[in-house]
Design a protein around this motif. Structure first.
Motif, PDB file in Angstrom:
ATOM      1  N   ALA A  41       0.826  -1.207   0.000  1.00 57.70           N
ATOM      2  CA  ALA A  41       0.000   0.000   0.000  1.00 57.70           C
ATOM      3  C   ALA A  41       0.859   1.256   0.000  1.00 57.70           C
ATOM      4  O   ALA A  41       0.583   2.220  -0.723  1.00 57.70           O
ATOM      5  N   VAL A  42       1.917   1.252   0.818  1.00 55.89           N
ATOM      6  CA  VAL A  42       2.805   2.422   0.889  1.00 55.89           C
ATOM      7  C   VAL A  42       3.513   2.645  -0.438  1.00 55.89           C
ATOM      8  O   VAL A  42       3.570   3.766  -0.956  1.00 55.89           O
ATOM      9  N   LEU A  43       4.074   1.581  -0.996  1.00 59.10           N
ATOM     10  CA  LEU A  43       4.817   1.709  -2.242  1.00 59.10           C
ATOM     11  C   LEU A  43       3.904   2.074  -3.414  1.00 59.10           C
ATOM     12  O   LEU A  43       4.319   2.775  -4.333  1.00 59.10           O
ATOM     13  N   SER A  44       2.667   1.602  -3.380  1.00 58.83           N
ATOM     14  CA  SER A  44       1.719   1.917  -4.456  1.00 58.83           C
ATOM     15  C   SER A  44       1.312   3.377  -4.448  1.00 58.83           C
ATOM     16  O   SER A  44       0.858   3.902  -5.468  1.00 58.83           O
ATOM     17  N   SER A  45       1.465   4.035  -3.291  1.00 57.77           N
ATOM     18  CA  SER A  45       1.037   5.429  -3.188  1.00 57.77           C
ATOM     19  C   SER A  45       2.079   6.403  -3.714  1.00 57.77           C
ATOM     20  O   SER A  45       1.820   7.609  -3.786  1.00 57.77           O
ATOM     21  N   GLY A  46       3.261   5.899  -4.084  1.00 55.22           N
ATOM     22  CA  GLY A  46       4.336   6.771  -4.531  1.00 55.22           C
ATOM     23  C   GLY A  46       4.473   6.820  -6.035  1.00 55.22           C
ATOM     24  O   GLY A  46       3.490   6.776  -6.784  1.00 55.22           O
TER      25      GLY A  46
END
Length: 248
Positions: free
Chosen positions: A105-110
């Motif tokens: 989720a964190v990496l997808s938001s970047g």
């Protein structure tokens, strides 16, 4: 078992004692390099490869299979050598403590594309294992701003908080929540990690574009001491994570 290193030593007729003398380390250190979970310092890898007449990547191929960006690799190398890591995070859970779903989720938001996220999650999980699951893991102390615990869908955060509680039970992992009622604090300027190694302290600072390493850690140590002084103690942190009263 590092079969490549063992085979190279046998081919050259080198023992742990003879290779240690050429590299400048203790023979017991060479023996640990052969067993799983211990990666030598870059300069020691280079010296060993030269002594054995091999390329570094032939002896430690896993180091070169990682897919982290080039700017991050020096820090990944530092993590592997650290005897202690002290991390502060204000916006997200520290990478070494993330579940696969939370990391995704964190990496997808970047800035990563959908086809890149899976590779980066896999790399992050390998880093976690290499650092925290090795035979002699470093002391890992993390101060996490309460904001990071409140950010995320409840279905995502419940298993992530469960994971934090489980990790906090490890003797080498100390977690401290920085509560909201601490107000404006010294860590507002951003996250950082201080690694203690045999060669001294190295800090990692992150931003939107890339991270950077610095040996100038005096100011960060001052910030760290301040953050620890206002964060919850370890036992209270575990109770706080278990209560998770903000989740609905």
């Amino acid at each position: 078992m590092n079969q490549a290193l063992r085979a190279a030593m046998a081919d050259r007729g080198e023992t742990a004692e003879s290779l240690a003398e050429q590299v400048g380390v203790d023979p017991k250190t060479i023996a640990r390099w052969i067993t799983p979970g211990r990666t030598p310092h870059p300069r020691h890898r280079a010296a060993a490869a030269a002594a054995l007449g091999r390329e570094v990547e032939d002896l430690w191929p896993d180091v070169f299979k990682r897919r982290e960006p080039a700017w991050l690799r020096p820090w990944v190398e530092t993590e592997l050598q650290a005897t202690a890591l002290r991390a502060f995070q204000v916006a997200v859970i520290p990478g070494l403590l993330q579940t696969p779903e939370y990391a995704s989720a964190v990496l997808s938001s970047g800035l990563l594309g959908p086809d890149e996220v899976g590779d980066y999650v896999e790399t992050r999980l390998r880093r976690q294992a290499a650092v925290l699951d090795r035979r002699k893991p470093p002391l890992f102390i993390a101060v996490i701003d309460e904001f990071a615990l409140r950010r995320g869908d409840p279905d995502l955060m419940r298993p992530q908080l469960d994971h934090l509680v489980a990790m906090a039970q490890r003797p080498n992992v100390l977690l401290h929540v920085l509560p909201l009622d601490a107000g404006i604090h010294a860590g507002q300027a951003g996250p950082f990690v201080i690694a203690t190694t045999d060669d001294g302290d190295v800090a990692y600072l992150d931003d939107q574009a890339a991270g950077r390493l610095t040996n100038d850690t005096a100011a960060l140590w001052s910030v760290w001491d301040t953050l620890r002084s206002v964060a919850l103690p370890r036992r209270q942190t575990i109770d706080f994570l278990k209560a998770r009263s903000w989740l609905t």
